[in-house]
Design an enzyme around this catalytic site. Structure first.
Site, short mmCIF file in Angstrom:
data_model
loop_
_atom_site.label_atom_id
_atom_site.label_comp_id
_atom_site.label_asym_id
_atom_site.label_seq_id
_atom_site.Cartn_x
_atom_site.Cartn_y
_atom_site.Cartn_z
N CYS A 56 -23.20 24.30 -12.21
CA CYS A 56 -22.82 25.69 -11.91
C CYS A 56 -24.00 26.45 -11.29
O CYS A 56 -25.17 26.11 -11.50
CB CYS A 56 -22.43 26.41 -13.19
SG CYS A 56 -20.93 25.79 -13.97
N GLU A 58 -25.19 29.34 -12.15
CA GLU A 58 -26.08 29.96 -13.14
C GLU A 58 -27.11 28.96 -13.66
O GLU A 58 -28.30 29.26 -13.77
CB GLU A 58 -25.28 30.50 -14.32
CG GLU A 58 -24.27 31.56 -13.96
CD GLU A 58 -22.88 31.01 -13.64
OE1 GLU A 58 -22.79 29.93 -13.01
OE2 GLU A 58 -21.90 31.65 -14.04
N CYS A 89 -19.38 30.10 -17.43
CA CYS A 89 -18.70 29.15 -18.31
C CYS A 89 -19.49 29.00 -19.62
O CYS A 89 -20.63 29.47 -19.74
CB CYS A 89 -18.53 27.80 -17.61
SG CYS A 89 -20.03 26.79 -17.59
N CYS A 92 -22.99 27.45 -19.34
CA CYS A 92 -23.98 28.37 -18.75
C CYS A 92 -24.37 29.46 -19.75
O CYS A 92 -25.53 29.87 -19.82
CB CYS A 92 -23.45 28.97 -17.46
SG CYS A 92 -23.34 27.76 -16.13
N1 THU Z 1 -18.71 27.47 -11.63
C1 THU Z 1 -19.92 28.08 -11.57
O1 THU Z 1 -20.72 27.83 -10.67
N2 THU Z 1 -20.25 28.95 -12.55
C2 THU Z 1 -19.44 29.27 -13.60
O2 THU Z 1 -19.86 29.95 -14.50
C3 THU Z 1 -18.04 28.81 -13.61
C4 THU Z 1 -17.74 27.70 -12.69
C5 THU Z 1 -18.34 26.53 -10.58
C6 THU Z 1 -18.27 25.10 -11.03
C7 THU Z 1 -17.33 24.51 -10.01
O3 THU Z 1 -18.09 24.14 -8.88
C8 THU Z 1 -16.43 25.67 -9.62
O4 THU Z 1 -17.08 26.85 -10.08
C9 THU Z 1 -15.05 25.61 -10.22
O5 THU Z 1 -15.10 25.40 -11.58
#
Ligand code: THU
Length: 140
Positions: A56, A58, A89, A92
């Site tokens: 992710c 973050e 999420c 994170c």
């Molecule tokens: N994702 C993030 O980069 N940060 C989050 O806090 C939630 C999800 C990304 C992971 C994946 O590449 C996409 O969003 C869909 O889940």
């Protein structure tokens, strides 16, 4: 105490979002952290054909901060697309709780032109109440 320049954090997160590698979900995320030395560290999501290996935005930004010598997160901005601001999420949130204490977290949604469509202001503590902390393991 490091003062928080929200507009430069937002700009850094928006720029990082533009570099997201998200060919599978097509959900592009950018994050920017202010560290205790006043430096900004940005990250974007980086997906993988083996989906579970995705990192992710973050957590990417936290890894960058620590590897550049930053030790504490003072403020966080997360930028996603659409009408509704995304929210970090669970993984994170746990990683932020370790290094960010109760730092403020701003979540922004933007339209394709980069104009804000929703803003939610929160904090790491509010997003992850009663976080599991290293002090419970070390006793420190
Ligand atoms: N994702 C993030 O980069 N940060 C989050 O806090 C939630 C999800 C990304 C992971 C994946 O590449 C996409 O969003 C869909 O889940």
């Amino acid at each position: 105490m490091t003062s928080i320049d929200w507009s430069s954090l937002e700009a850094a997160a928006l720029a990082a979002r533009g570099r997201a590698y998200a060919p599978y979900s097509r959900y592009h995320v950018g994050a920017a952290l202010l560290d205790d030395a006043g430096r900004v560290h940005a990250g974007c999501n980086v997906e993988n054909a083996s989906y579970g290996l995705t990192i992710c935005a973050e957590r990417g930004a936290v890894m960058k901060m620590v590897s550049e010598g930053g030790r504490r997160v003072v403020a966080v901005v997360v930028v996603t697309g659409g009408d509704e601001a995304g929210s970090p999420c669970g993984a994170c949130r746990q990683v932020l709780a370790e290094l960010a204490g109760d730092a403020p977290v701003r979540m922004l949604a933007v339209d394709p032109a980069g104009q804000e469509t929703q803003r939610v202001d929160s904090s790491v503590d509010a997003l992850l109440p009663r976080a599991f902390r290293g002090s419970l393991v070390t006793g420190a």
